[in-house]
Design a protein around this motif. Structure first.
Motif, PDB file in Angstrom:
ATOM      1  N   VAL A  69       1.760 -45.363  45.443  1.00 54.75           N
ATOM      2  CA  VAL A  69       1.159 -44.382  46.355  1.00 54.75           C
ATOM      3  C   VAL A  69       0.799 -45.009  47.690  1.00 54.75           C
ATOM      4  N   GLN A  70       0.360 -46.272  47.686  1.00 55.78           N
ATOM      5  CA  GLN A  70      -0.066 -46.912  48.934  1.00 55.78           C
ATOM      6  C   GLN A  70       1.097 -47.086  49.913  1.00 55.78           C
ATOM      7  N   SER A  71       2.326 -46.925  49.428  1.00 55.53           N
ATOM      8  CA  SER A  71       3.499 -47.097  50.288  1.00 55.53           C
ATOM      9  C   SER A  71       3.998 -45.786  50.883  1.00 55.53           C
ATOM     10  N   LEU A  72       3.394 -44.655  50.500  1.00 59.89           N
ATOM     11  CA  LEU A  72       3.856 -43.353  50.977  1.00 59.89           C
ATOM     12  C   LEU A  72       3.448 -43.136  52.428  1.00 59.89           C
ATOM     13  N   ASN A  73       4.310 -42.447  53.196  1.00 55.71           N
ATOM     14  CA  ASN A  73       3.938 -42.083  54.566  1.00 55.71           C
ATOM     15  C   ASN A  73       3.088 -40.819  54.542  1.00 55.71           C
ATOM     16  N   ASN A  74       2.627 -40.367  55.704  1.00 55.74           N
ATOM     17  CA  ASN A  74       1.695 -39.240  55.760  1.00 55.74           C
ATOM     18  C   ASN A  74       2.289 -37.967  55.164  1.00 55.74           C
ATOM     19  N   GLN A  75       3.559 -37.700  55.449  1.00 55.41           N
ATOM     20  CA  GLN A  75       4.191 -36.502  54.902  1.00 55.41           C
ATOM     21  C   GLN A  75       4.297 -36.595  53.385  1.00 55.41           C
ATOM     22  N   GLN A  76       4.638 -37.767  52.881  1.00 58.36           N
ATOM     23  CA  GLN A  76       4.745 -37.960  51.435  1.00 58.36           C
ATOM     24  C   GLN A  76       3.381 -37.874  50.760  1.00 58.36           C
ATOM     25  N   LEU A  77       2.335 -38.362  51.430  1.00 55.84           N
ATOM     26  CA  LEU A  77       0.982 -38.248  50.884  1.00 55.84           C
ATOM     27  C   LEU A  77       0.555 -36.785  50.792  1.00 55.84           C
ATOM     28  N   HIS A  78       0.897 -36.007  51.817  1.00 61.29           N
ATOM     29  CA  HIS A  78       0.592 -34.582  51.804  1.00 61.29           C
ATOM     30  C   HIS A  78       1.299 -33.897  50.632  1.00 61.29           C
ATOM     31  N   GLN A  79       2.552 -34.271  50.411  1.00 58.58           N
ATOM     32  CA  GLN A  79       3.312 -33.707  49.302  1.00 58.58           C
ATOM     33  C   GLN A  79       2.718 -34.135  47.962  1.00 58.58           C
ATOM     34  N   PHE A  80       2.271 -35.383  47.876  1.00 63.05           N
ATOM     35  CA  PHE A  80       1.642 -35.895  46.656  1.00 63.05           C
ATOM     36  C   PHE A  80       0.410 -35.073  46.308  1.00 63.05           C
ATOM     37  N   ARG A  81      -0.437 -34.811  47.303  1.00 60.04           N
ATOM     38  CA  ARG A  81      -1.645 -34.020  47.053  1.00 60.04           C
ATOM     39  C   ARG A  81      -1.286 -32.630  46.563  1.00 60.04           C
ATOM     40  N   LYS A  82      -0.301 -31.997  47.192  1.00 61.80           N
ATOM     41  CA  LYS A  82       0.097 -30.640  46.799  1.00 61.80           C
ATOM     42  C   LYS A  82       0.588 -30.592  45.356  1.00 61.80           C
ATOM     43  N   GLU A  83       1.340 -31.612  44.954  1.00 60.02           N
ATOM     44  CA  GLU A  83       2.007 -31.571  43.658  1.00 60.02           C
ATOM     45  C   GLU A  83       1.148 -32.075  42.504  1.00 60.02           C
ATOM     46  N   HIS A  84       0.171 -32.935  42.796  1.00 56.51           N
ATOM     47  CA  HIS A  84      -0.505 -33.630  41.699  1.00 56.51           C
ATOM     48  C   HIS A  84      -2.023 -33.455  41.630  1.00 56.51           C
ATOM     49  N   VAL A  85      -2.688 -33.133  42.747  1.00 54.18           N
ATOM     50  CA  VAL A  85      -4.139 -33.244  42.794  1.00 54.18           C
ATOM     51  C   VAL A  85      -4.813 -31.908  43.090  1.00 54.18           C
ATOM     52  N   GLY A  86      -5.841 -31.589  42.296  1.00 53.98           N
ATOM     53  CA  GLY A  86      -6.717 -30.467  42.580  1.00 53.98           C
ATOM     54  C   GLY A  86      -8.119 -30.988  42.854  1.00 53.98           C
ATOM     55  N   PHE A  87      -8.775 -30.455  43.878  1.00 51.39           N
ATOM     56  CA  PHE A  87     -10.102 -30.928  44.269  1.00 51.39           C
ATOM     57  C   PHE A  87     -11.164 -29.874  43.972  1.00 51.39           C
ATOM     58  N   VAL A  88     -12.318 -30.333  43.499  1.00 47.80           N
ATOM     59  CA  VAL A  88     -13.487 -29.478  43.316  1.00 47.80           C
ATOM     60  C   VAL A  88     -14.664 -30.198  43.950  1.00 47.80           C
ATOM     61  N   PHE A  89     -15.310 -29.556  44.944  1.00 45.92           N
ATOM     62  CA  PHE A  89     -16.375 -30.210  45.695  1.00 45.92           C
ATOM     63  C   PHE A  89     -17.735 -29.582  45.399  1.00 45.92           C
ATOM     64  N   GLN A  90     -18.797 -30.328  45.741  1.00 47.68           N
ATOM     65  CA  GLN A  90     -20.163 -29.857  45.496  1.00 47.68           C
ATOM     66  C   GLN A  90     -20.431 -28.534  46.205  1.00 47.68           C
ATOM     67  N   HIS A  91     -19.986 -28.414  47.440  1.00 44.48           N
ATOM     68  CA  HIS A  91     -20.257 -27.201  48.215  1.00 44.48           C
ATOM     69  C   HIS A  91     -19.013 -26.312  48.302  1.00 44.48           C
ATOM     70  N   PHE A  92     -18.165 -26.424  47.268  1.00 44.36           N
ATOM     71  CA  PHE A  92     -17.093 -25.476  46.963  1.00 44.36           C
ATOM     72  C   PHE A  92     -15.882 -25.549  47.891  1.00 44.36           C
ATOM     73  N   ALA A  93     -16.084 -25.824  49.189  1.00 44.82           N
ATOM     74  CA  ALA A  93     -14.980 -25.956  50.152  1.00 44.82           C
ATOM     75  C   ALA A  93     -14.088 -24.719  50.173  1.00 44.82           C
ATOM     76  N   LEU A  94     -14.716 -23.561  50.040  1.00 46.53           N
ATOM     77  CA  LEU A  94     -13.969 -22.309  50.166  1.00 46.53           C
ATOM     78  C   LEU A  94     -13.903 -21.898  51.631  1.00 46.53           C
ATOM     79  N   MET A  95     -12.891 -21.131  51.984  1.00 42.89           N
ATOM     80  CA  MET A  95     -12.751 -20.638  53.350  1.00 42.89           C
ATOM     81  C   MET A  95     -13.397 -19.261  53.421  1.00 42.89           C
ATOM     82  N   ASN A  96     -14.489 -19.185  54.174  1.00 41.61           N
ATOM     83  CA  ASN A  96     -15.326 -17.981  54.163  1.00 41.61           C
ATOM     84  C   ASN A  96     -14.636 -16.745  54.739  1.00 41.61           C
ATOM     85  N   GLN A  97     -13.606 -16.952  55.549  1.00 44.14           N
ATOM     86  CA  GLN A  97     -12.903 -15.798  56.137  1.00 44.14           C
ATOM     87  C   GLN A  97     -11.873 -15.203  55.196  1.00 44.14           C
ATOM     88  N   TYR A  98     -11.668 -15.838  54.039  1.00 43.40           N
ATOM     89  CA  TYR A  98     -10.707 -15.360  53.058  1.00 43.40           C
ATOM     90  C   TYR A  98     -11.422 -14.856  51.814  1.00 43.40           C
TER      91      TYR A  98
END
Length: 228
Positions: A69-98
């Motif tokens: 993973v440390q060798s991935l470029n920015n575009q590949q890191l973005h793709q990695f997050r989309k494909e593998h990682v889900g985030f849950v934060f203390q203050h929810f990180a929801l978009m209030n306009q949606y």
């Protein structure tokens, strides 16, 4: 599944430098539920951000299913997050306009999931979280516990196998926090790998393994907690 080897991270602030992580090494097996504890500034959130590729280490190795993973470029890191990682934060990180529905749907839109499939996956996730009837509500119009359920539904709908939770019960009352932990435990039993940053030993005690961080390092021995 996850192997970190000698991970270092330093933040520069003018003439000052904060050494957030110092030669951190660890392994997390697929299907584990792990807690990371430590005082404020110990490096636990930085570690979580590196696991989720929200930040990058200055040195060291990060292997995810043998991917360097440390060798991935920015575009590949973005793709990695989309494909593998889900985030849950203390203050929810929801978009209030949606709406609740749109918040859960957004990552699927970014992944270019077809509209019909998006709808099916969103409603399936909302149903599993017990908030299907809130689909058209705005985040500001629902409770904190319901907002956190929405955040978990968002991670669930994305289909990602790794869920990273930063103080997921910190903004909730005890009963609602327990409900959220029940949901995370159920997801873990279904095969999701879950890493939780928490200050609460009772939350940590509900995981399979506890890592304690201090001054940017993981202690030689994980703290032991009685399982309830």
């Amino acid at each position: 599944m996850i192997i970190l080897k000698n991970i270092n991270k330093t933040y520069e602030n003018g003439k000052n430098a904060t050494h957030a992580l110092k030669d951190v090494s660890l392994e997390i097996m697929e299907g584990e539920m792990v807690a990371i504890m430590g005082t404020s500034g110990s490096g636990k959130s930085t570690l979580l951000n590196i696991l989720g590729c929200m930040d990058q280490p200055d040195s060291g190795e990060y292997l995810y299913r043998d991917m360097e993973v440390q060798s991935l470029n920015n575009q590949q890191l973005h793709q990695f997050r989309k494909e593998h990682v889900g985030f849950v934060f203390q203050h929810f990180a929801l978009m209030n306009q949606y709406t609740v529905y749109e918040n859960v749907e957004l990552p699927l839109s970014i992944q270019n999931v077809p509209k019909k499939e998006r709808k099916e996956r969103v409603y399936e996730a909302l149903t599993r979280m017990g908030i299907r009837e809130l689909a058209r509500k705005m985040p500001a119009k629902i409770s904190g516990g319901q907002q956190q359920r929405c955040a978990i539904a968002r991670a669930l709908a994305s289909g990602n196998e790794l869920i990273l939770a930063d103080e997921p019960t910190g903004a909730l009352d005890i009963n609602t926090g327990n409900e959220i932990m029940n949901i995370l435990e159920d997801l873990n039993k279904q095969g999701r790998t879950i890493v939780i940053v928490t200050h609460d030993p009772k939350i940590a005690a509900r995981t399979q393994r506890v890592l304690y961080m201090e001054d940017g390092k993981i202690g030689e021995h994980a703290d032991e907690f009685e399982k309830e």
